[in-house]
Structures are given as structure tokens and as C-alpha cells.
Enzyme design. Structure first.
Site, PDB file in Angstrom:
ATOM      1  N   ASP A 395       0.828  -1.208   0.000  1.00  0.00           N
ATOM      2  CA  ASP A 395       0.000   0.000   0.000  1.00  0.00           C
ATOM      3  C   ASP A 395       0.866   1.264   0.000  1.00  0.00           C
ATOM      4  OD1 ASP A 395      -2.299   1.668   0.459  1.00  0.00           O
ATOM      5  OD2 ASP A 395      -3.298  -0.089   1.269  1.00  0.00           O
ATOM      6  N   GLY A 438      -2.909   5.086  -7.967  1.00  0.00           N
ATOM      7  CA  GLY A 438      -2.623   5.859  -9.175  1.00  0.00           C
ATOM      8  C   GLY A 438      -1.643   7.000  -9.001  1.00  0.00           C
ATOM      9  N   ASP A 458     -10.443   3.104  -3.518  1.00  0.00           N
ATOM     10  CA  ASP A 458     -11.108   1.856  -3.115  1.00  0.00           C
ATOM     11  C   ASP A 458     -12.504   1.762  -3.733  1.00  0.00           C
ATOM     12  OD1 ASP A 458      -8.885   1.691  -1.590  1.00  0.00           O
ATOM     13  OD2 ASP A 458      -9.921   1.262   0.286  1.00  0.00           O
TER      14      ASP A 458
HETATM   15  C1  GLA Z   1      -6.303   0.720   1.571  1.00  0.00           C
HETATM   16  C2  GLA Z   1      -6.438  -0.152   0.335  1.00  0.00           C
HETATM   17  C3  GLA Z   1      -7.511  -1.196   0.560  1.00  0.00           C
HETATM   18  C4  GLA Z   1      -7.156  -2.029   1.780  1.00  0.00           C
HETATM   19  C5  GLA Z   1      -6.949  -1.124   2.998  1.00  0.00           C
HETATM   20  C6  GLA Z   1      -6.401  -1.891   4.187  1.00  0.00           C
HETATM   21  O1  GLA Z   1      -7.457   1.462   1.783  1.00  0.00           O
HETATM   22  O2  GLA Z   1      -6.736   0.637  -0.794  1.00  0.00           O
HETATM   23  O3  GLA Z   1      -7.661  -2.009  -0.582  1.00  0.00           O
HETATM   24  O4  GLA Z   1      -5.997  -2.760   1.514  1.00  0.00           O
HETATM   25  O5  GLA Z   1      -6.033  -0.083   2.707  1.00  0.00           O
HETATM   26  O6  GLA Z   1      -6.223  -1.104   5.318  1.00  0.00           O
END
Ligand code: GLA
Length: 663
Positions: A395, A438, A458
């Protein structure tokens, strides 16, 4: 007698006045939040989206509802509404959000906020509702995507007359019943899944021959490269190949009803991972941070029991929420009590022919507040390898602390270069899946550091979210290729909930067919976000159409391009290895107009649209066989064009193949 009459009339009048005459108050926070659509997680009563006291530019509010753009709902007032008052704005908990609030009465905008950003003071709504039948509430994303759009309707209350409390009006135009399109798999063997797979030399190789059909089934493989062997009862090919090269292996599946044979190309060398988009499951959209070993195991078991494993679904990916609260003295990452023995769990997953994924973040903490990998990247990669992990979702959260507010591209790339190097040093292949939504146009450089990269915020289970994540992928088409994929986020089908309220995906059946079709055309990773142990017949059917999955897994590895778009219709086309084309005809009925976000009394939106695709637009000529992939049925031979009715928010997914001269 007269007096009694007068008394009775007075009592009656009093009752009428009390019941019908006096205004009543409905606070929005008394409504069922499941019915207030939200663009990210669920809407909340009396708290902001993140569960905090409402705060808009420092001003606190006790009552109201916390939503997230794009959010909408509609109430039936039946002309009994008197007045609506509220104070609205972007909650202070999210920096950088921008939204627009709308209130509409019977298709007319009766109040709009204009663009509102974080730190803007709350705006007051005070409108009369006389004569309005349907009152609609909308929060849009301010035209810049939904990130950070935490939108509060504070002190929101509606005064109305009469005994009936306003009720929600369903916003679904298409049928809500989940209808099944795909015939059940035959009893005869059919080999499915990726036709090409790769690995580094000298590192463990694992591939399960996915095949549908009656069990027991036995498998053979001719021409396996040296170092690999096949378990003829499970269909698992494993081992280590020492020499780089491309190996054409003839695989066969046999049962009482017959046999099926197919070529599998095994490519050994550098950068040969994910030659087709990864397919599997991820824990986030159903379990959020409450994921546990038990739930992961149950998901893997369900992947097998439901038969999904026979159609190429492979990865079992744990998202955030597995990490311990402290590292060991030597800096090794630990798991929390929900994951008592990660190695044992991974061994279990591998023994079934599946692969295991995990999650981390380059900051000190993950998005969920767990331990991140900052400063421990190599050590973490080593532990993942020791456990047997095959896939890392990496992430960005909290890495903002390490960079300027407007970081240079080199600073954005840095954590991923570090992790790529750390992963490559390990004695096993680990897919590197970037999840920074992105940043820095990741599609332009993601291939330097990993196999796939998130291109969007998300996703959540609303049409708006799925539409905006999926249909926005027309700008990055050229960057997808075998080994490198744009990732518009996971599938919101089946039961989802991010561990708040587990519910059936709010996408209608047609919207789910659109979702799967588009993700397949886009060569997007297919990661199921559902609770696998609760999949119904519709969801299983949706996820086991091998012809549709075949579009996603096509070895040519092209991403579909958008052929045309207008307000109502989009056509996307993907070139396939065998020279044919996959074409998605989508009736999106999309419009940026606020009033078109709702289903009104006389809906201006038609329930189907006729969509035509011409051979000249597709760059083909002559007779072609047109096949409906969801129904697995040839529709006939056509020259010049093809036209068909497509349901609202739905799709017809076609394969168009040149007819042979004898046809
Ligand atoms: C971000 C990601 C999600 C998920 C959460 C976990 O928001 O974009 O897909 O992995 O973190 O905390």
C-alpha cells in the site's frame, strides 16, 4: 343529545388534528442506514463515516448522518412534507475532500451547495417541501473522484404532516432478482484457467491444472521441463526449473465421461510472473480488519467446495489486519493472535494447489493502523518467503509522513523500488502488487517495480463506485501487457461488508454482469471480495463462466480499449490471441445531471437500449460468428454490423470471430 354530539365531534376533530394536523419530525439519523447509498463503506447514523462526532470546519454537531460520496437516497413524501433543514459539509476527519450536495424534489433541484471542500464552513439548508412527492438526497464527488469525500448531513430533519412517516424509494430500475445466464459446467472434463504461466529459474514453481467435470479425475502432462513433476490425482505441477526457456506442455484431464487436452506454456526466466492477470480472493471487502486464520481457511475451503478452483481461481490473499502490535527484538515482523501460525496456514493453502498473498504498507503503519514495513523491508520480505508467501499487496498509507506533500516522482517510486529489490532477493517468487491508487501516474512506470498496480480509489458495492473505477480505465490501455496489469480494485460481488454490515452486494444482477465483463475486458486482476463461504448460486455462476474468464486470461494480454462512448452507451473491444475480438456493449445510462441519478415517477431512463457495433468500427470485414459469452451461445453469422437490446446498467458480452470460408 345535542351536547353529546358536540362532544363527540370535538373529540373526533381533536384526534384528526393530533394525528394529521400537527407537523411531525423525522430526523435523517432515524432512518435505516443500509438504504442510504454510500460511495465507500456504509453510511452512519449520528457519526461521520469514520465513526467520529461530526465536525465541519471545527464546528461540532451531535445529530445527522455521515455519508461518503457518491451517496444518494430518496424518500416518498406523498406531498406531506413541510420543511427540510440541515447543515452540510465535508467532515474535518478527511483532508482534501470535495463534494456537492443536492436536494431534489420531483426531478427539480430545490437546493444545491455548490462545490464544497474540506475546511469550508457548514452550509445551511432550509427549504419548504410543499407539494413534493419524492425528495432525493445526493452528494457527488465534485468531479474529482471520491477520495476523502466524507460528507455530513448534520442536524438533518424533515417536518411532515399526516400519520405516515416518509419511506425510502428503491433506486433500482432493473430487476432485483439475480438471474442466471450461464449453463452449468458439463460432466466431461474441461481444462480451464491460464494457458500460460511463468516463474524464475531455480525458484519453486506451482501450477494447478484447473479442470471442471465429474470427479474423480486424473491428469497427465507431456513434455514437462526438467525439475517439474505432476501429481496425477490432484493436478498440481510443482518443482523447480533450472534452465530458462519456454516449454509447451500437453496437459490432459480424464474422468469416466471423457478426456480433455490442452497446451500449457511454461515460461521460465526473469520477470515472468503474472503472465495473465492474477485470479483469486482477497479478505478486505468482506472481512476488513477482522480477518483471521479461520476466515482465510474457510475461504480457501469454499473456493474448493464451490468448484471455483476448477475455473482458475488461485490466490487466497490476506489483506490488512494480520500484523502483530510489536516486532520481535531482532526486528522480525510478528502476526497477531488471529494468525497463530502463518507458516502452517500457508502450507495448508499450498497443499490444495492454491497460492497465498499478504499485505503491507511502506510507511510505519498500514492504512488500518497496523505495523508497516518502513525500515524493515528486506527483513519482512525474508519472513514472507520463509512462510511461503506468493503475493504481496503493498500500500502507501502513512508513507505520506516520509515525503513532501507534493512528492517528486522519484520519491513516489522509492518505496516500491526498495520492496522490489527485497522481494527479488528471496528464494521464492513473490508477486509485487502496488496499491497507491494511481499516484504519480503509476501505470506509466509500475512495470519497473511490480506486476500490477492499483489505478483508482477503493471500490465499494454501488453502481457509481464500480462505474467510476472501471469505466475510467480508457486512458491507461497501452500499459497493460503480460506481466503488467492495471488494477481498478477488487470485485464487489456476493456478500461484502468490510466487516461492518455484511450484506449482498448492492449491485443489481445486470450491474454485476457489467462488473465482471468489464474487468475481464480490461485484463484486470480478478480478486473476489466476497465472503466465499456464503456464495449463493448466482454468485458462483457469475464467477465460473470459463468463456468470460477466458477473455480475462487471454494470453495476448491486451487491455480493452473504449471504442465509443456517449451519455448512455459505451462499447469496449479487446483483441484476443486467436484473432477474434471480445466486445462489451454496455448500457450505462449515465449522466452527470443530478436529476438523472434517480428513478423518478416517470423515469426518463429506458429499461433497455438497442446497441449497434459496426464491423468498420471494429476494423474487420466479412462474415463473422457472434457469440454471447454469458449465455455461451452463438447468436449467428453477421456481416457489417450487429445490433442487440441491452438491459439498463447491463451488458452483452460478445466474442466476434471470422467465419471460415466454408461457413
Ligand atoms: C487501503 C487499500 C484497501 C485495503 C486497505 C487496508 O485502503 O486501498 O484495498 O488494503 O487499505 O487497510
Amino acid at each position: 343529545m345535542k351536547r353529546i354530539k358536540i362532544v363527540l365531534v370535538s373529540i373526533f376533530t381533536l384526534i384528526i388534528v393530533t394525528v394529521y394536523g400537527q407537523n411531525k419530525t423525522l430526523w435523517l439519523d432515524e432512518l435505516d442506514m443500509n438504504k442510504v447509498e454510500s460511495g465507500w463503506i456504509m453510511s452512519k447514523s449520528k457519526t461521520s463515516t469514520d465513526g467520529n462526532t461530526f465536525t465541519i470546519a471545527g464546528q461540532k454537531f451531535e445529530r445527522g448522518i455521515g455519508t461518503h460520496a457518491i451517496s444518494r437516497f430518496m424518500l416518498y413524501l406523498n406531498k406531506k412534507g413541510v420543511r427540510f433543514t440541515a447543515q452540510v459539509g465535508v467532515d474535518d476527519e478527511s483532508k482534501g475532500g470535495s463534494v456537492q450536495f443536492y436536494l431534489l424534489g420531483d426531478r427539480k433541484i430545490i437546493w444545491e451547495s455548490g462545490l464544497m471542500k474540506s475546511d469550508d464552513p457548514a452550509k445551511t439548508i432550509d427549504v419548504k417541501l410543499k407539494g413534493i412527492k419524492k425528495l432525493a438526497f445526493l452528494v457527488t464527488d465534485g468531479n474529482d473522484g471520491i477520495a476523502h469525500d466524507h460528507a455530513d448531513w448534520c442536524n438533518a430533519k424533515l417536518e411532515y404532516k399526516g400519520k405516515d412517516c416518509p419511506e425510502f424509494v428503491s433506486q433500482k430500475l432493473s430487476q432485483s432478482a439475480n438471474y442466471i445466464l450461464t449453463p452449468k459446467p458439463a460432466k466431461t472434463p474441461r481444462i480451464n484457467g491460464a494457458k500460460i504461466t511463468g516463474a524464475s529459474n531455480g525458484k519453486p514453481f506451482q501450477y494447478l491444472i484447473a479442470a471442471s467435470g465429474l470427479r474423480p479425475m486424473s491428469f497427465t502432462a507431456e513434455n514437462l521441463p526438467q525439475g517439474l513433476s505432476l501429481d496425477t490425482t490432484t493436478g498440481i505441477i510443482s518443482g523447480k526449473v533450472v534452465n530458462d526457456g519456454e516449454y509447451d506442455v500437453k496437459i490432459t484431464a480424464k474422468n469416466d465421461k471423457g478426456t480433455d487436452t490442452r497446451n500449457l506454456r511454461i515460461v521460465i526466466g526473469k520477470d515472468k510472473l503474472c503472465l495473465t492477470p492474477p485470479m483469486g480472493w482477497n479478505s478486505w471487502n468482506c472481512w476488513g480488519l477482522s480477518v483471521s486464520e479461520e476466515k482465510v481457511k474457510a475461504s480457501a475451503d469454499a473456493m474448493i467446495a464451490s468448484g471455483l478452483i476448477d475455473h482458475g481461481w488461485t490466490y487466497v490473499n490476506i489483506d490488512d489486519g494480520w500484523e502483530g502490535s510489536k516486532r520481535k527484538r531482532n526486528g522480525d515482523i510478528t502476526t497477531n493472535e488471529k494468525f497463530p501460525d502463518m507458516k502452517c496456514l500457508v502450507d495448508y493453502i499450498h497443499s490444495k494447489g492454491l497460492k497465498m498473498g499478504i499485505y503491507s504498507s511502506p510507511g510505519e503503519h498500514t492504512c488500518g493502523g497496523y505495523l508497516g514495513s518502513f525500515g524493515y523491508e528486506e527483513q519482512d520480505a525474508r519472513i514472507y518467503a520463509q512462510w511461503g508467501i506468493d503475493y504481496l499487496k503493498y500500500d502507501w498509507c502513512t508513507y505520506w509522513d516520509k515525503v513532501d506533500p507534493k512528492p517528486e516522482l522519484s520519491a513516489i517510486k522509492k518505496p516500491y523500488i526498495i520492496m522490489k529489490k527485497a522481494l527479488e532477493k528471496q528464494n521464492r517468487d513473490i508477486v509485487h502488487s502496488l496499491c497507491q491508487c494511481g499516484l504519480g501516474n503509476v501505470w506509466e512506470w509500475g512495470k519497473e517495480v511490480g506486476q500490477l498496480w492499483r489505478t483508482t480509489d477503493d471500490i465499494t458495492d454501488t453502481w457509481e463506485s464500480m462505474y467510476s473505477n472501471g469505466f475510467s480505465q480508457y486512458h491507461n490501455t497501452q500499459y497493460a501487457k503480460p506481466g503488467n496489469w492495471n488494477d481498478p480494485d477488487m470485485l464487489v460481488v456476493g456478500k461484502v461488508g468490510w466487516n461492518s454490515t455484511m450484506h449482498d452486494s448492492r449491485l443489481t444482477a445486470d450491474e454485476q454482469y457489467t462488473h465482471l465483463s468489464l474487468w475481464c475486458l480490461l485484463s484486470a486482476p480478478l480478486l473476489i471480495g466476497a465472503d466465499m463461504s456464503q456464495m449463493d448460486e448466482f454468485t458462483i455462476n457469475l464467477l465460473t463462466n470459463d468463456e468470460v474468464i477466458g477473455i480475462n486470461q487471454d494470453p495476448l494480454g491486451k487491455q480493452a480499449r473504449r471504442l465509443s462512448k456517449d451519455n448512455d452507451i459505451e462499447i469496449w473491444v479487446k483483441d484476443l490471441e486467436d484473432g477474434s475480438k471480445a466486445v462489451g456493449l454496455f448500457y450505462i445510462a449515465e449522466s452527470k445531471k443530478a436529476e438523472n441519478s434517480f428513478v423518478w415517477e416517470k423515469n426518463p431512463v429506458k429499461s433497455t437500449a438497442k446497441i449497434k457495433v459496426t464491423w468498420s468500427d471494429l476494423g474487420i470485414s466479412g462474415k463473422h460468428i457472434v457469440r454471447d459469452l454469458w449465455r455461451q451461445k452463438d447468436l449467428g453469422k453477421y456481416a457489417g454490423k450487429f445490433e442487440i437490446e441491452v438491459p439498463y446498467h447491463g451488458v452483452v458480452l460478445l466474442k466476434i470471430t471470422k467465419a471460415s470460408s466454408s461457413d
